[in-house]
Design a protein around this motif. Sequence first.
Motif: not given
Length: 450
Positions: A126-133, A135-139
């Motif tokens: 769950l945490r890495l999924a949010r972090q992925y977005h 990083i890509r600029g879709e906070a």
Amino acid sequence: MKSENFLKENNARSLWHPMAHPADSIANPPEIIMKAEGVKITDINGHQTVDAVGGLWNVNLGYSCQPVKQAISEQLNKLPYYSIFRGTTNDVIIELSEMLRDFFEPDGLSRAFYTSGGSDSIEIALRLARQYHKIRGEAGRVKYLSLKKGYHGTHTGGASVNGNANFRTQYEPLMPGCYHIPAPYTYRNPFNETDPQKLAQACLSAMEDEIKFQGAETIAAMVMEPILGAGGVIPPHETFMPGVRALCDKYGILLIADEVITAFGRTGSWSGSRHWGVKPDFMCTAKAITNGYFPFGAVLISDQIAEIFEGDKTGKAAIGSGYTYSGHPVGAAAAIACLKETVSLKVNDNASARGEQLFAGINALKTKHGIIGNIRGGHGLMCALELVSDKTSKTPIDKATINNIQKTAYESGAMVRVSGNNIILSPPLIINEDETDIIISALDTGFGSI
Ligand SMILES: Cc1ncc(COP(=O)(O)O)c(C=O)c1O
């Protein structure tokens, strides 16, 4: 060792059991399991039964898996612990990671992040999924979707995406931003739909409707079990998980496969995602990764996610998550031995064959015992019998009756698990034909006793 009297007198006195009412554990003391061999457990009275629970969906290779025991004991003597937080690692975790990369290559998963169990794995995904977005600029992508009836462990993040009120209500308020989609559960669903394929489509439409309502740009991930387990073994129609994958792709949502029980062969395929021909972005594993002999888990990560994290130049991809026991060398050594054994025994094939036998057996019980409202299974060694007091109204059977059935089945040779009004069967994947028959006949006796 303490005397039998001491153990019985103090049973449940000074501990609280998970998933039980403390007063109930005192009133109805749990069975004291003293030893186990093969697929059988033996209690304090010397009574031996086939373990149709498989520990807790985790002892896939049974209780006598010598290579795993030996690997644990050798590793304890060599390096019993060292952290893999930034700056250090160990030999066995490197070896395990390469093995997992090969094993999960068909699922498109090439990196591992280690945990201490299933709930931890969910939390990390769950945490890495949010972090992925981020990083890509879709906070703004911070919400989660999941299925009603889904089980994702008991941490607060996992409980928030959990789809069963029993695990939520007493712990609310849970994490905001979690939304639940109807489960593809033909026996009970809000669409009154009994056709599995039509129901799958109805659930997918509900998912798309929720995505549009929330705004896709606010949703980080969808988390689901390929076959719902603890919620009562609910295998969806084969179009369901591919349909979820397609919706996730359409709307930029990540797919987290919760394979804490389905990874490593339980469905008859090596992973539940592979069973349905789906490649998830994250796969949460635990349980059978060490045959239950050591608390350990891993989140497997896809190439595409890895690329974004590894290519980051801003520092946002630094992982601010980890457990003291992430990458534990003893767990890693257990997992290496376990994976070798799992593959060489081809336990997925046995899970298919014995799963067919078990499902046919409970089908026959359904024709004989009116209390069985619905049976589910047909995909490896995970089956459920849903008990009702009235087949038309589908009123769930009362607790006392289902507990009595379980007790009689236990006395008749099989430990089965009760979850709500379901009896759940998830024996070790190495179970043989005769042992499978024991489960069926013990249940038959259990149903006959009421
Ligand atoms: C699908 C699923 N996810 C997560 C969990 C939680 O795992 P653990 O109990 O190891 O924390 C479980 C446990 O049964 C599970 O079945």
